[in-house]
Design an enzyme around this catalytic site. Structure first.
Site, PDB file in Angstrom:
ATOM      1  CB  SER A  24      -0.938   0.005   1.210  1.00  0.00           C
ATOM      2  OG  SER A  24      -0.182   0.041   2.403  1.00  0.00           O
ATOM      3  N   GLY A  25       2.155   1.118   0.164  1.00  0.00           N
ATOM      4  CA  GLY A  25       3.025   2.287   0.107  1.00  0.00           C
ATOM      5  C   GLY A  25       3.336   2.680  -1.332  1.00  0.00           C
ATOM      6  CG  PHE A  26       4.267   6.677  -2.288  1.00  0.00           C
ATOM      7  CD1 PHE A  26       2.873   6.624  -2.373  1.00  0.00           C
ATOM      8  CD2 PHE A  26       4.839   7.832  -1.748  1.00  0.00           C
ATOM      9  CE1 PHE A  26       2.079   7.679  -1.932  1.00  0.00           C
ATOM     10  CE2 PHE A  26       4.053   8.887  -1.305  1.00  0.00           C
ATOM     11  CZ  PHE A  26       2.677   8.812  -1.395  1.00  0.00           C
ATOM     12  CB  CYS A  85      15.909   7.151  -4.329  1.00  0.00           C
ATOM     13  SG  CYS A  85      15.496   8.069  -2.847  1.00  0.00           S
ATOM     14  CG  ASN A 113      11.725   9.360  -5.821  1.00  0.00           C
ATOM     15  OD1 ASN A 113      11.154   9.947  -6.738  1.00  0.00           O
ATOM     16  ND2 ASN A 113      11.170   9.220  -4.630  1.00  0.00           N
TER      17      ASN A 113
END
Lengths: 356, 356, 356, 356
Positions: free
Chosen positions: D23-25, D158, D320
């Site tokens: 559910s995170g980016f 990143c 990123n």
């Protein structure tokens, strides 16, 4: 007009002013500042392109002003003339401007450098080099004493201003002697001026982190002149309209402590009305931030110490249209004309504010 | 403090002020405005969360102010108390605030509606309904006469303010009698307040055109109350921080001409210090634009006529934190306390400005 | 090339394609799509201004492509020609384009309207009106059957596309019969094209909520033609680059229920590969949102019911460069050429994404 | 699953995959990539907070996917497990993950450093240090050979990724031997993750140039490990959502020419599928630009020579969330599993694109 001991109070005399090149961003900002200046009355705002139109038709924030652009060829006699024309224009008109005004404040690059050889190294052929030596650099934190009574004042470049303000305490404290300095600047789109162009269209310019003039930026010349050291300078366009932020990576010859840094910044800026030191602390805004000073003549400066690399990192943030241009010019003019130093320049920034 | 005929000049008496809820966006804006107000001295700025911290630690634009937050439980006696707490707080504290201050200006929704039934229709259960009838709606363009000497003033909602200002001339001119009205509002992220949350994170909120409360927005209640007509209202979040823009699509019962519209707007706003009519013309900014009024108490209003659909389209733009909140509150307080109407509110906008 | 029953699988035959006007935004997007299209090979990309330069020198996302712009005067014979020139160019070149290609997909407004009188009402003088009747409107949700084998396809306007997609289920369900409809559109800066100009400079265009063509927008003509009803249309520029969002305020003659609306949208779009109905639900993205479909050929549509005003509010969101232009064109070409309908158009959007 | 010589063609075998922390980016981006991957089928996407909801309810770009989050405690047996949990989670679950999957690709910082002392220097106490030595750093440009058949892969940071890619050609060419290096990074808000918080609210985060971790950034550790040199590193948050841009100011021990630089970059990246060298040239995009690679797995790298300061300036730009996280992970997994290196990663960027 002859104000010798003005203090900005209501009984100070009033100077008349012309703004040449008033349809550009810096010119419009001068009009905004002078409209609220207690000691200045705008006699004239020139624009060839918009002559006879209201200033509000170009600058929507000035819709309430009852003022129209006039032709630049038709200069009135005033106490102070602010020139916000593109680089290269001032040198061709400086004689006429000096005739028309006791004090000329030029915001272009034409009179920033002290000598013709310096100018020729960074720009192309000066047509009025005889003025270079007498022109006073507008940044009061450096040239306050020379500004009193100055007849020709040269406004500093915005990137140079941000950089110089960040490094000045280190120079004064001797930290820059023999130091290597890398300057990494981030600037907003207003720096490109009002004329537009494909690279500055909204679709192309939005969201960029765009290196421009990654080496050989002309503002290096000013930094070198005012601080007496050569820096490695690179600028990046980022997504904001107003603002310039300079991060300087300094490698001193001998170690410095955080206490040394605080002392240096306090000593240099403790009494300065427009410079605030912001270094660490709590909350969201721990370091200098351009958006916190947007619309104001304030500069924020700060620093951090990197023991691992024996590096000092300085940060500085200004509004390029204000402290980096029009605000600096009014500040300098206040000093030249003997007004209260902060007259017309006491706007507070906004919070919150997006990407001003 | 007893100022009966103040005119804003230097010899006007000075009122003391408290700002309750001063760490929020509207509270911070009140501090910004009052810091430059010639007739007001801030005695107290309260914040439970940030008590004892400097106001500059939360509001970076106020770093230069020598002021710390105090506990809200410890109210000083002042001339005017501005309350910028979340909805529902004021009704629980209004007795204490009235004890502490001659005039209370509440920026929340608690006292905007005139009657308890109205309140119950749009919100949940009022705990101090006895104040509803006496509270004066803060928008001076509507309630100037009632504001003089008012003891309780209710700041209008930002979306309602933008809408009311756009439609008011049409209402006064009778154009709204029997008309159908659709209101389509676009607002910035500051409207959501300082508390954050996932939907208002930068990554999620950037670049949106997000319908929110597409029907049943509570500000409809204020619009209906102040203009006497029901509207079809939808709001959208767009990518700016400050600003509210209302586009009203009006279908009048009988035809109107552009001349009628100009007359109506001139009649309503010709003497208003903070409303400018912008309708067509040349240049980049032909209609009201939130960014042109960012940081100011100005509203821009304008209109266009659509002959094909017998429609009048009105546009209005404000800074939601200013004219839509803190600026409106100070304006109302000036009228209540007898100060010059524009005292502390003469900030000019900026040009250029990005997404303030 | 003669593909009659292609299904997009690896053994489908391949069509050759030209992109005329390939240095603009829509032209570049066509190149992006066709570069990943399993059944199309780009034979030629024309640009007068950039002839002989690589396409990557203009479109940085295409730096990896080995393709150079050619002169538009030197057309190759291809299966399909996509034209992305400014309005007015196609009508002057359509004869030559028809000679060069079996199928022409024109993205300009030149062939969108069915008759010369319609065209003359909204634009100025058509030079090839004999093509108007045969040209097929590119939006497959409306004209799928007509697109098979079409020789001239006219890409819809982006604002018209967003509006039509939002209203189409209501029209099909009869809800629009006798209804009043207000359309309030918000669009990004890419709609203005790649040519720049002062109003679209980053400094002026950032952060705007700018009404443009507040009445009399030409896309009304397409909406009226395709849906058979007149709408009250107003468009606003907001701060995004890609995206168009249409909010339609519909006042039906007789009441509708939320169930009716769900049925209508399901019936219209249940089998459509590129339209998703998003109406309420939980989470951050409860309604159509342009940024959720950026870079894709998807449209999001949704609705809300306002019982108080007997109003239906519909929302629709597209990427104006994709579903509103290049994606729609490729979709239509797939149908015309007999390829799998979604070939080359299966890009997913991004999350998070800022202001694409 | 046992694919030994896969080439990405349609007959390659298919691997099953789990995405933990979906559910995170980064987790959402993994789902986006795997949904289009020809050789991977997503068996499971876990999220404690959103278990049983559709992935489209969190990631609006995935509304079309028929997939629901499951509880992370209930892992299925798969070929490859991608973990996108916060730092510190992986080390506590790595045993279970290794049991459940042949290959684990962890996107957190837990396994990036080679030894426990390194980890302890920059982070706090590792609970599974026995895995550190075997974990392979995911960046194929550095570790391609080690990735084949790897069982534990550690995705790079990143900022480290951007920096390493910019400097790698100089290291390989020996230019970094004895050189001083200053790294100035600019990053978007997605780097902070999906959880929100006051500092990352839209109102506070918009328009910033905010130094964060101005010294002592943990990614220095990776850079030092992978390149074998210590750098002076400072990162700034700027106004974009996706993107990381690294400007490296390099002061070599002995002079280099522009030809040397071109040779070094060509040698290092000539055959790399996801790295493009962009250095000068004409047009708007002359140097690496994050927005040109948004949504893609591409990195752009470039350089400039500053003769005045004997300085090499390198620029690198990535997305990123992609090359700096999920894209890099899929790239590494392709190599580990024997798929075509570019499978699922051939998305092209967009032009124009705002602030993705």
């Amino acid at each position: 007009m002859a104000v010798t001991e003005a203090d900005g109070s209501a009984d100070a005399e009033t100077a008349t002013a012309s703004v040449v090149g008033a349809s550009g961003f810096a010119g419009g900002e001068l009009l905004r500042l002078l409209a609220g200046h207690p000691n200045v009355e705008v006699a004239q705002a020139t624009s060839r392109e918009y002559a006879n139109k209201t200033v509000g038709s170009v600058h929507p924030n000035l819709r309430g002003l009852d003022l129209r652009f006039s032709e630049p060829s038709d200069l009135e006699s005033v106490d102070v003339l602010f020139a916000a024309a593109p680089h290269g224009v001032a040198m061709d008109h400086i004689d006429a401007w000096q005739d028309a005004a006791d004090t000329v404040v030029d915001l272009s690059a034409d009179f920033r450098l002290d000598t013709e050889p310096q100018y020729d190294e960074w720009y192309d052929g000066h047509t009025a080099p005889e003025y270079l030596d007498d022109a006073v650099y507008a940044l009061p934190e450096i040239s306050r004493d020379d500004l009193a009574g100055a007849e020709l004042i040269a406004g500093g470049g915005c990137n140079a201003t941000a950089t110089i303000l960040g490094l000045l305490p280190l120079q004064t404290a001797g930290v820059l002697d023999g130091a290597d300095v890398v300057v990494d600047v981030k600037v907003g789109s207003s720096e490109g001026g009002a004329s537009g162009g494909k690279a500055s269209s909204h679709a192309e310019r939005s969201g960029v982190v765009r290196p421009y003039a990654p080496t050989g930026h002309r503002h290096e010349a000013e930094i070198e002149q005012e601080l007496g050291l050569s820096v490695s300078f690179t600028a990046h366009a980022v997504d904001m309209v107003r603002g310039a932020s300079a991060t300087c990576h300094v490698f001193p010859d001998s170690p410095v402590s955080k206490g040394d840094l605080w002392s240096a910044y306090r000593e240099t800026y403790g009494d300065e009305p427009f410079v605030e030191t912001v270094a660490g602390g709590s909350g969201v805004y721990r370091y200098p931030e351009p958006k916190a000073v947007a619309g104001t003549n304030n500069a924020e400066v700060g620093f951090e110490l990197d023991p691992g690399n024996e590096r000092v990192v300085t940060f500085s943030a200004i509004d390029n249209v204000m402290k980096g241009s029009a605000g600096q010019a009014v500040h300098a003019a206040n000093l030249a004309l003997g007004f209260a130093e902060t007259a017309g320049l006491q706007q507070l920034g906004m919070h919150p504010v997006g990407s001003p």
